[in-house]
Motif scaffolding. Structure first.
Motif, PDB file in Angstrom:
ATOM      1  N   GLU A 157       0.826  -1.208   0.000  1.00  0.00           N
ATOM      2  CA  GLU A 157       0.000   0.000   0.000  1.00  0.00           C
ATOM      3  C   GLU A 157       0.859   1.257   0.000  1.00  0.00           C
ATOM      4  O   GLU A 157       1.846   1.349   0.744  1.00  0.00           O
ATOM      5  N   ARG A 158       0.496   2.217  -0.821  1.00  0.00           N
ATOM      6  CA  ARG A 158       1.196   3.501  -0.870  1.00  0.00           C
ATOM      7  C   ARG A 158       0.974   4.259   0.434  1.00  0.00           C
ATOM      8  O   ARG A 158      -0.139   4.367   0.934  1.00  0.00           O
ATOM      9  N   ASP A 159       2.066   4.781   0.990  1.00  0.00           N
ATOM     10  CA  ASP A 159       2.000   5.597   2.200  1.00  0.00           C
ATOM     11  C   ASP A 159       1.789   7.048   1.758  1.00  0.00           C
ATOM     12  O   ASP A 159       2.735   7.746   1.377  1.00  0.00           O
ATOM     13  N   VAL A 160       0.541   7.481   1.797  1.00  0.00           N
ATOM     14  CA  VAL A 160       0.179   8.786   1.225  1.00  0.00           C
ATOM     15  C   VAL A 160       0.902   9.925   1.936  1.00  0.00           C
ATOM     16  O   VAL A 160       1.373  10.872   1.300  1.00  0.00           O
ATOM     17  N   GLU A 161       1.032   9.851   3.253  1.00  0.00           N
ATOM     18  CA  GLU A 161       1.650  10.947   4.002  1.00  0.00           C
ATOM     19  C   GLU A 161       3.116  11.123   3.643  1.00  0.00           C
ATOM     20  O   GLU A 161       3.651  12.224   3.743  1.00  0.00           O
ATOM     21  N   ARG A 162       3.777  10.053   3.247  1.00  0.00           N
ATOM     22  CA  ARG A 162       5.200  10.117   2.932  1.00  0.00           C
ATOM     23  C   ARG A 162       5.456  10.204   1.428  1.00  0.00           C
ATOM     24  O   ARG A 162       6.611  10.161   1.005  1.00  0.00           O
ATOM     25  N   SER A 163       4.406  10.312   0.641  1.00  0.00           N
ATOM     26  CA  SER A 163       4.528  10.297  -0.822  1.00  0.00           C
ATOM     27  C   SER A 163       3.842  11.519  -1.421  1.00  0.00           C
ATOM     28  O   SER A 163       2.689  11.447  -1.842  1.00  0.00           O
ATOM     29  N   PRO A 164       4.541  12.665  -1.477  1.00  0.00           N
ATOM     30  CA  PRO A 164       3.888  13.889  -1.956  1.00  0.00           C
ATOM     31  C   PRO A 164       3.670  13.933  -3.466  1.00  0.00           C
ATOM     32  O   PRO A 164       2.892  14.765  -3.941  1.00  0.00           O
ATOM     33  N   TYR A 165       4.324  13.050  -4.221  1.00  0.00           N
ATOM     34  CA  TYR A 165       4.228  13.112  -5.678  1.00  0.00           C
ATOM     35  C   TYR A 165       3.441  11.931  -6.220  1.00  0.00           C
ATOM     36  O   TYR A 165       3.601  10.796  -5.771  1.00  0.00           O
ATOM     37  N   SER A 166       2.600  12.211  -7.202  1.00  0.00           N
ATOM     38  CA  SER A 166       1.819  11.157  -7.850  1.00  0.00           C
ATOM     39  C   SER A 166       2.227  10.962  -9.311  1.00  0.00           C
ATOM     40  O   SER A 166       1.620  10.178 -10.030  1.00  0.00           O
ATOM     41  N   ALA A 167       3.267  11.686  -9.743  1.00  0.00           N
ATOM     42  CA  ALA A 167       3.753  11.580 -11.122  1.00  0.00           C
ATOM     43  C   ALA A 167       5.255  11.832 -11.124  1.00  0.00           C
ATOM     44  O   ALA A 167       5.798  12.448 -10.192  1.00  0.00           O
ATOM     45  N   PRO A 168       5.961  11.372 -12.156  1.00  0.00           N
ATOM     46  CA  PRO A 168       7.404  11.640 -12.242  1.00  0.00           C
ATOM     47  C   PRO A 168       7.686  13.141 -12.259  1.00  0.00           C
ATOM     48  O   PRO A 168       6.987  13.906 -12.916  1.00  0.00           O
ATOM     49  N   GLN A 169       8.736  13.534 -11.543  1.00  0.00           N
ATOM     50  CA  GLN A 169       9.138  14.934 -11.501  1.00  0.00           C
ATOM     51  C   GLN A 169      10.282  15.243 -12.470  1.00  0.00           C
ATOM     52  O   GLN A 169      10.617  16.396 -12.675  1.00  0.00           O
ATOM     53  N   ARG A 170      10.895  14.197 -13.009  1.00  0.00           N
ATOM     54  CA  ARG A 170      11.952  14.349 -14.001  1.00  0.00           C
ATOM     55  C   ARG A 170      11.812  13.239 -15.042  1.00  0.00           C
ATOM     56  O   ARG A 170      11.385  12.128 -14.731  1.00  0.00           O
ATOM     57  N   THR A 278       8.424   7.739 -10.434  1.00  0.00           N
ATOM     58  CA  THR A 278       7.486   8.433  -9.556  1.00  0.00           C
ATOM     59  C   THR A 278       7.913   8.170  -8.117  1.00  0.00           C
ATOM     60  O   THR A 278       7.776   7.047  -7.622  1.00  0.00           O
ATOM     61  N   PRO A 279       8.477   9.162  -7.429  1.00  0.00           N
ATOM     62  CA  PRO A 279       8.951   8.923  -6.064  1.00  0.00           C
ATOM     63  C   PRO A 279       7.795   8.543  -5.154  1.00  0.00           C
ATOM     64  O   PRO A 279       6.674   9.038  -5.294  1.00  0.00           O
ATOM     65  N   GLY A 280       8.070   7.671  -4.201  1.00  0.00           N
ATOM     66  CA  GLY A 280       7.021   7.286  -3.271  1.00  0.00           C
ATOM     67  C   GLY A 280       7.508   6.312  -2.219  1.00  0.00           C
ATOM     68  O   GLY A 280       8.567   5.702  -2.351  1.00  0.00           O
ATOM     69  N   VAL A 281       6.718   6.183  -1.175  1.00  0.00           N
ATOM     70  CA  VAL A 281       6.996   5.266  -0.073  1.00  0.00           C
ATOM     71  C   VAL A 281       5.783   4.359   0.099  1.00  0.00           C
ATOM     72  O   VAL A 281       4.634   4.822   0.015  1.00  0.00           O
ATOM     73  N   ARG A 282       6.029   3.078   0.305  1.00  0.00           N
ATOM     74  CA  ARG A 282       4.956   2.111   0.523  1.00  0.00           C
ATOM     75  C   ARG A 282       5.050   1.529   1.918  1.00  0.00           C
ATOM     76  O   ARG A 282       6.123   1.509   2.536  1.00  0.00           O
ATOM     77  N   ARG A 283       3.934   1.032   2.400  1.00  0.00           N
ATOM     78  CA  ARG A 283       3.915   0.386   3.716  1.00  0.00           C
ATOM     79  C   ARG A 283       4.640  -0.945   3.630  1.00  0.00           C
ATOM     80  O   ARG A 283       4.591  -1.624   2.613  1.00  0.00           O
TER      81      ARG A 283
END
Length: 420
Positions: A157-170, A278-283
């Motif tokens: 599961e995506r950790d929404v609080e730790r994942s401010p981006y929903s798309a690639p930034q570069r 796409t940067p992100g953190v998962r549980r």
């Protein structure tokens, strides 16, 4: 003897598998490629391991290529002048206290996979899916997922609080080059920041050679702000056009780097890559359809943009932490509490990498620009900034706080005066 299954044979998965194997554990490792396929395949990343991450490999005796690999002796940061083409608005460099290294992951992963097999390790060659994880989890005391792509990654599961981006930034473009002119003074990660446009990095390393041996090379990575003037690789038809575009962009935006690469060639036919992250953190824990639980590892759980050069190093540190906690746990069950606690220990470090990388994806705030400006004239500030790449918690708290940034500059200026 306990049995552990690891799905994914990258930096984290292979390093952990070899560590457990050396400690007497039964390890099943799932890889989607043979060593021969890895060596003949496309480049995978612009990896760099700074000293602390290199230490995790040395402790396991896995630094097979270190003696042959050109060292990265420092970091040099440049910002082009917006109104004076060919000139720099900001520039400084400093040496690392201990060198970093960049070994082509094709070379490293193939070598480590062969080592694991030569020690009697069990390798399953397949594109793993949920059914693979089910089979392994039913027959092993612990199953780890170190392959973040595809349906296995989506289990977590995506950790929404730790994942401010929903798309690639570069949007990324990478090439491995030979015949690149060396930097003056000392080797370094050349970090070129073009505000609002993107970033360009050059760093030396070791790659495969046509004769089956190794050769030095230079990573060139372009991180383009989507839709900007560096974002031109979507329609590239082949490796030579990729290289020509890279050279042309360096000629336009970074002539001091173009002078180094103008006569460069690709190291091999598979030495180019484009992509996006796409940067992100998962549980950390996922539940399989059977109800059994599996633990994520490496960039399955914490995926950052390559902007700060921390991906491979973070994976190495995750492997070291997981290895230590598995060994300490003895014969007790690997329950959800243990899995969560293991990831939390890693996150106590990785959160600084994530916060630092995400901060650099946006425009630098004034207090960060003040620190970079001070680094031009105060060697103590430059040295502290550069060496924080080895241990990113050292970027805090000043990275996010103007007062702390002023104290950071003052502290290192005082230290510099005292040493003088």
């Amino acid at each position: 003897m306990r049995d552990v299954a690891i799905i994914g044979a990258g930096q984290a998965g292979l390093q952990l598998a070899l560590g457990l194997q050396a400690s007497g554990y039964g390890v099943t490792l799932v890889s989607d490629r043979t060593p021969e396929q890895l060596l003949a395949g496309r480049i995978m990343s612009t990896q760099a391991l700074f000293h602390d991450a290199c230490t995790t490999e040395r402790q396991q005796g896995l630094n097979f290529w270190e003696a042959a690999c050109p060292p990265i002796e420092g970091i040099a940061l440049s910002v082009p002048h917006p109104e004076l083409p060919g000139q720099k608005a900001l520039a400084f460099s400093a040496r690392l206290d201990r060198p970093a290294y960049s070994v082509d992951q094709r070379l490293k992963f193939a070598g480590w996979l062969r080592e694991f097999q030569s020690r009697g390790g069990h390798v399953m060659l397949e594109n793993a899916d949920i059914q693979t994880a089910e089979r392994l989890s039913s027959a092993h005391d612990l199953t780890l997922i170190a392959a973040g792509k595809g349906e296995l990654g989506q289990l977590f599961e995506r950790d929404v609080e730790r994942s401010p981006y929903s798309a690639p930034q570069r949007h990324l473009a990478l090439a491995y080059l030979k015949n690149v002119a060396p930097r003056p003074d000392h080797s370094a990660v050349s970090f070129n920041l073009i505000p609002g446009v993107g970033e360009v990095f050059l760093l030396p390393g070791l790659t495969v050679a046509e004769n089956g041996g190794t050769q030095p090379y230079e990573n060139v990575l372009i991180e383009a702000v989507p839709g900007g003037p560096l974002d031109v690789f979507a329609g590239v038809s082949g490796p030579q056009q990729h290289l020509a575009l890279m050279k042309d962009l360096l000629r336009q935006f970074l002539p001091w780097e173009y002078g180094r690469v103008q006569h460069a060639e690709l190291t091999d036919a598979q030495a180019t890559l484009t992509g996006r992250v796409t940067p992100g953190v998962r549980r950390p824990v996922a539940t399989l359809p059977s109800g059994r639980e599996v633990l994520g590892l490496g960039d399955t759980l914490v995926l950052n943009d390559p902007l700060t050069g921390q991906g491979a190093g973070s994976a190495a540190k995750a492997a070291a932490i997981y290895l230590e906690r598995i060994l300490w746990h003895g014969d007790r069950p690997f329950d959800r509490a243990w899995m969560t606690g293991t990831f939390d220990e890693y996150w106590s470090y990785a959160r600084f990498v994530t916060d630092w990388t995400n901060a650099l994806l946006g425009p630098p705030p004034p207090h960060v620009l003040d620190v970079l400006g001070a680094a031009q004239t105060r060697p103590g500030v430059a040295h502290a900034f550069v060496n924080a790449f080895n241990h990113p918690p050292q970027f805090f708290p000043w990275l996010g706080d103007p007062q702390e940034a002023a104290q950071f500059v003052a502290q290192h200026s005082v230290a510099q005066s005292a040493s003088a």
